[in-house]
Design a protein around this motif. Structure first.
Motif, PDB file in Angstrom:
ATOM      1  N   MET A 234     -72.902 -38.683  78.074  1.00 46.50           N
ATOM      2  CA  MET A 234     -73.899 -39.627  77.575  1.00 46.50           C
ATOM      3  C   MET A 234     -73.335 -41.043  77.568  1.00 46.50           C
ATOM      4  SD  MET A 234     -76.675 -38.158  77.237  1.00 46.50           S
ATOM      5  CE  MET A 234     -77.642 -39.323  76.277  1.00 46.50           C
ATOM      6  N   PHE A 235     -72.008 -41.143  77.403  1.00 50.16           N
ATOM      7  CA  PHE A 235     -71.414 -42.486  77.388  1.00 50.16           C
ATOM      8  C   PHE A 235     -71.498 -43.128  78.768  1.00 50.16           C
ATOM      9  CE2 PHE A 235     -68.031 -45.503  78.096  1.00 50.16           C
ATOM     10  CZ  PHE A 235     -68.272 -46.398  77.063  1.00 50.16           C
ATOM     11  N   GLU A 236     -71.034 -42.407  79.788  1.00 53.00           N
ATOM     12  CA  GLU A 236     -71.047 -43.019  81.129  1.00 53.00           C
ATOM     13  C   GLU A 236     -72.476 -43.304  81.586  1.00 53.00           C
ATOM     14  OE1 GLU A 236     -69.079 -40.380  83.910  1.00 53.00           O
ATOM     15  OE2 GLU A 236     -70.294 -38.672  83.314  1.00 53.00           O
ATOM     16  N   LEU A 237     -73.376 -42.416  81.191  1.00 59.65           N
ATOM     17  CA  LEU A 237     -74.768 -42.587  81.595  1.00 59.65           C
ATOM     18  C   LEU A 237     -75.327 -43.925  81.105  1.00 59.65           C
ATOM     19  CD1 LEU A 237     -76.984 -41.039  83.096  1.00 59.65           C
ATOM     20  CD2 LEU A 237     -77.655 -39.998  80.929  1.00 59.65           C
TER      21      LEU A 237
END
Ligand SMILES: [Zn+2]
Ligand SMILES: [Zn+2]
Length: 358
Positions: free
Chosen positions: A288-291
């Motif tokens: 979810m962070f990289e997204l």
């Protein structure tokens, strides 16, 4: 009549049978004499079970031929017309069709559970509701799209799937901008069509990525500026983009592992286009962070990601003007009896497209 049949999912060879009957003719339906059909990677995926498909079935969904007879209420066709087989017919009435996104129309799938063939008292299905590895097939009138007289059957067949899918990914889905950097992962018939689309749009750099040397060489002929093996992609990314990543990366394989590679090679804010047809249970993992933090756009592209009939017309116009090379995509030709040879050429990656002439 003759048709190539897969008896059970998971088998790797087709049997040519001569007692197959095309069934389902009636109002709103069309009988087509198939003249040429391409072997697309999705046919292999249906045979292996990666794509859902009832068996026994006749593979093939990239075909062209002549209309033999039309059922009641079919007004746009008559016997003798030359047609391309469209495996994703548009109903013209659903919400997706009204938006101009006919590639998302599900009307064609309503018939997916209905057999297209019969033999020895047994039902035989057609892949994706069509099934073109056969002398004749009966399809919904919407699956038979008339083509101009100057388009040969082998070229028309390509337009029925691979070329529409690959070109459309670059022209419709990515809406690629001039001067951009592009990587195309997977350079069979579809990937090469994406390379041609990127070239048409004026991409500055087009890096073709494929493990098969013959395909890398082909990609260079069709407009790639570099062609590398998968293990050389990191170097290419460094050289072309100073390590930042490509503006556009096209995944034309259909596996989560290559999609993950494609994601990692897309620059922050860049675009990953997923073209390959993958399995129901193959999951792409993203944090979810990289997204959120990398703001990479992930754009799936189904059958060229745009109005299907308009895409056909555009392809024919570009081909006529000599702006894309479709003849060069057909690297091998076999008769229906040579279908096993065609399967082998696809599995080993020696063919961009094998045209089966029927
Ligand atoms: Zn529709
Ligand atoms: Zn296909």
């Amino acid at each position: 009549m003759r048709a190539a049949v897969l008896h059970e999912i998971g088998q790797d060879k087709l049997e040519i049978l001569d007692d197959v009957e095309a069934v389902g003719f009636g109002p709103g339906r069309v009988r087509i004499r198939i003249r040429a059909t391409g072997l697309c990677h999705s046919d292999l995926s249906a045979m292996s079970g990666v794509l859902p498909q009832p068996a026994p079935f006749v593979p093939g969904h990239e075909g062209a031929g002549e209309v033999v007879e039309v059922g009641e209420n079919v007004r746009h066709l008559k016997a003798g017309d030359r047609v391309v087989v469209c495996w994703l017919p548009a109903c013209g009435a659903c919400a997706a069709c009204k938006r101009g996104q006919t590639q998302l129309c599900l009307a064609g799938f309503m018939n997916a559970g209905t057999p297209n063939f019969k033999r020895a008292g047994q039902d035989v299905f057609g892949f994706a509701g069509t099934g073109t590895f056969t002398e004749e097939v009966v399809v919904d009138a919407g699956c038979a799209v008339p083509i101009p007289d100057d388009v040969p059957f082998d070229i028309a067949a390509l337009i029925g799937c691979g070329v529409t899918t690959g070109l459309g990914a670059a022209l419709n889905t990515a809406d690629l901008t001039a001067g951009s950097s592009v990587a195309v992962i997977g350079c069979g018939g579809v990937g090469i069509s994406t390379v041609q689309g990127a070239r048409l749009r004026g991409a500055a750099e087009i890096v073709a990525v494929d493990p098969v040397e013959a395909r890398r060489e082909a990609a260079l002929r069709f407009g790639a500026t570099r062609a590398v093996a998968p293990e050389e992609l990191a170097d290419a990314k460094q050289q072309v983009t100073a390590g930042e990543g490509f503006d556009y990366v096209f995944e034309v394989v259909g596996r989560s592992a290559t999609a993950r590679t494609a994601y990692e090679n897309t620059r922050r804010g860049g675009t990953l286009v997923v073209v390959g047809a993958g399995a129901l249970d193959d999951h792409l993992r993203l944090s979810m962070f990289e997204l959120f933090f990398d703001e990479k756009r992930i754009l799936p592209s189904l059958y060229g990601g745009g109005d299907v009939l308009r895409s056909y017309e555009r392809t024919i116009a570009l081909w006529r003007a000599g702006r894309i090379d479709l003849e060069g995509l057909i690297t091998h030709r076999v008769p229906l009896s040579g279908i096993d040879e065609a399967l082998e050429q696809m599995r080993t990656g020696t063919a961009l497209r094998t045209c089966i002439e029927i």
